[in-house]
Enzyme design. Structure first.
Site, PDB file in Angstrom:
ATOM      1  N   ASN A   9       1.003  -1.133   0.113  1.00 25.27           N
ATOM      2  CA  ASN A   9       0.036   0.122  -0.146  1.00 25.27           C
ATOM      3  C   ASN A   9       0.756   1.235   0.071  1.00 25.27           C
ATOM      4  OD1 ASN A   9      -1.840   2.074   0.464  1.00 25.27           O
ATOM      5  ND2 ASN A   9      -2.270   1.544   2.481  1.00 25.27           N
ATOM      6  N   TRP A  10       1.344   1.685  -1.189  1.00 27.40           N
ATOM      7  CA  TRP A  10       1.856   3.246  -1.218  1.00 27.40           C
ATOM      8  C   TRP A  10       1.484   4.385  -0.782  1.00 27.40           C
ATOM      9  CZ3 TRP A  10       4.373   2.878  -7.121  1.00 27.40           C
ATOM     10  CH2 TRP A  10       5.101   1.465  -7.073  1.00 27.40           C
ATOM     11  N   LYS A  11       0.263   4.313  -0.456  1.00 30.18           N
ATOM     12  CA  LYS A  11      -0.502   5.470   0.139  1.00 30.18           C
ATOM     13  C   LYS A  11      -0.455   6.576  -0.724  1.00 30.18           C
ATOM     14  CE  LYS A  11       0.007   3.293   4.681  1.00 30.18           C
ATOM     15  NZ  LYS A  11      -0.078   3.427   6.117  1.00 30.18           N
ATOM     16  N   HIS A  95      -9.572   1.626   4.450  1.00 26.35           N
ATOM     17  CA  HIS A  95      -8.215   1.825   5.273  1.00 26.35           C
ATOM     18  C   HIS A  95      -8.486   2.793   6.343  1.00 26.35           C
ATOM     19  CE1 HIS A  95      -4.416   2.855   6.294  1.00 26.35           C
ATOM     20  NE2 HIS A  95      -3.717   1.765   5.704  1.00 26.35           N
ATOM     21  N   GLU A  97      -6.764   5.202   7.415  1.00 26.03           N
ATOM     22  CA  GLU A  97      -6.408   6.382   7.283  1.00 26.03           C
ATOM     23  C   GLU A  97      -7.815   7.242   6.559  1.00 26.03           C
ATOM     24  OE1 GLU A  97      -2.852   5.888   5.239  1.00 26.03           O
ATOM     25  OE2 GLU A  97      -2.006   5.248   7.234  1.00 26.03           O
ATOM     26  N   GLU A 167      -5.630  -4.354  10.514  1.00 27.26           N
ATOM     27  CA  GLU A 167      -4.558  -3.478  10.732  1.00 27.26           C
ATOM     28  C   GLU A 167      -4.797  -2.919  11.883  1.00 27.26           C
ATOM     29  OE1 GLU A 167      -2.478  -2.482   6.736  1.00 27.26           O
ATOM     30  OE2 GLU A 167      -4.039  -1.155   7.076  1.00 27.26           O
ATOM     31  N   GLY A 173       2.644   2.385  10.678  1.00 25.35           N
ATOM     32  CA  GLY A 173       3.398   3.492  10.351  1.00 25.35           C
ATOM     33  C   GLY A 173       4.452   3.638  11.480  1.00 25.35           C
ATOM     34  N   SER A 213       3.477  -2.376  10.142  1.00 25.05           N
ATOM     35  CA  SER A 213       4.810  -2.294  10.240  1.00 25.05           C
ATOM     36  C   SER A 213       5.506  -3.769  10.023  1.00 25.05           C
ATOM     37  CB  SER A 213       4.992  -1.955  11.714  1.00 25.05           C
ATOM     38  OG  SER A 213       4.943  -0.480  11.930  1.00 25.05           O
ATOM     39  N   GLY A 234       2.748  -1.135   4.107  1.00 21.23           N
ATOM     40  CA  GLY A 234       2.894   0.398   3.734  1.00 21.23           C
ATOM     41  C   GLY A 234       4.420   0.646   3.259  1.00 21.23           C
ATOM     42  N   GLY A 235       5.193   1.052   4.464  1.00 18.96           N
ATOM     43  CA  GLY A 235       6.626   1.721   3.932  1.00 18.96           C
ATOM     44  C   GLY A 235       7.424   0.686   3.630  1.00 18.96           C
TER      45      GLY A 235
HETATM   46  P1  PGA Z   1       2.904   0.366   7.573  1.00 21.56           P
HETATM   47  O1  PGA Z   1       1.340   0.648   6.700  1.00 21.56           O
HETATM   48  O2  PGA Z   1       3.273  -0.953   6.834  1.00 21.56           O
HETATM   49  O3  PGA Z   1       3.737   1.201   6.726  1.00 21.56           O
HETATM   50  O4  PGA Z   1       2.757   0.150   8.803  1.00 21.56           O
HETATM   51  C1  PGA Z   1       0.390  -0.548   6.893  1.00 21.56           C
HETATM   52  C2  PGA Z   1      -0.674   0.074   6.157  1.00 21.56           C
HETATM   53  O5  PGA Z   1      -1.282   1.102   6.310  1.00 21.56           O
HETATM   54  O6  PGA Z   1      -1.486  -0.671   5.087  1.00 21.56           O
END
Ligand code: PGA
Length: 251
Positions: A9-11, A95, A97, A167, A173, A213, A234-235
């Site tokens: 998930n590149w956001k 998600h 966010e 999640e 993050g 994470s 994500g990251g």
């Molecule tokens: P993260 O993000 O791996 O950077 O913690 C995960 C996500 O929000 O899907």
């Protein structure tokens, strides 16, 4: 036996040049779809160019959101029909966010899930609790409520084929990943909720990811757990080497 699914998930990251460069760097090294589903959820802007660059690759693509109508006067929204027409396979919905910053409700997420299925794509539905809910010991109750609302009126066949990502918001993050046993336990709560709503056969088929994470160094711990069928990352999905390292941990 459920096939693992690793989704990046590149956001809201990367430029067009970086997205293309990433695609070219990984496209020939993606493991077979028979073994693992390897997905990148890029910003909507980059899906078309990445779709061209991934030609003949096992790399699959996801949008990070879409609207529930196929067309019309909805300024700024992304049409699920247009995504499907481009050949995009998945759409991430719900998600945390989007729930937090854009006030998405379970009702809206449910409408999006239906539109994604109606267009022949697969939703990756996210659920998860805040630190406050976690510390109050109310995670299971919260997750059950979200899943029940988000899946409303979906068919057993649809739910069997979809992906649900657990999640915990406190692990996204933050570098503070949930312990693998906790991830397994709560992914188990997701499966039990699906079982309660749709029966055992559907619960055995639905694929459940852990997210928060996840990185190449810890993914194997999660993948070893009974209820964890993959990861939403994500990251650690932003760089080609790291994304490929995540995939090689499961193939
Ligand atoms: P993260 O993000 O791996 O950077 O913690 C995960 C996500 O929000 O899907």
């Amino acid at each position: 036996m459920r096939k693992p699914i690793i989704a990046g998930n590149w956001k809201m990251n990367k430029t067009l040049a970086e997205a293309k460069e990433f695609t070219l760097a990984v496209k020939d090294a993606i493991p077979s779809k028979d073994v693992v589903d390897s997905v990148i959820g890029s910003p909507a802007l980059f899906l078309a160019p990445m779709n061209c660059k991934r030609k003949d690759s096992e790399l699959q693509l996801a949008a990070q959101n879409c609207f529930w109508e196929n067309e019309g006067a909805y300024t700024g929204e992304t049409s699920p029909a247009a995504l499907a027409d481009m050949g995009i396979e998945y759409v991430i919905i719900g998600h945390s966010e989007r729930r937090e910053y854009f006030h998405e409700t379970d009702e809206e997420i449910n409408k999006k899930a239906k539109a994604i299925f109606a267009n022949g794509m697969t939703p990756i539905l996210c659920c998860g609790e805040t630190l406050e809910t976690y510390e109050a010991g109310k995670t299971a109750e919260w997750i059950e409520g979200q899943i029940t609302a988000d899946l409303k009126d979906l068919s057993a066949e649809q739910v069997s084929s979809m992906v649900i990502a657990y999640e915990p918001i406190w692990a996204i993050g933050t570098g503070k990943s949930a312990d693998a046993n906790i991830a397994d336990e709560i992914c188990g709560v997701v499966r039990k909720t699906v079982e309660k709503l749709y029966g055992n056969e559907v619960a055995e088929k639905v694929r459940i990811q852990y997210g928060g994470s996840v990185k190449p160094e810890n993914i194997a711990e999660y993948m070893a757990k009974e209820n964890v069928d993959g990861a939403l990352v994500g990251g650690a999905s932003l760089q080609p080497d790291s994304f490929l390292a995540l995939l090689s941990a499961v193939k």
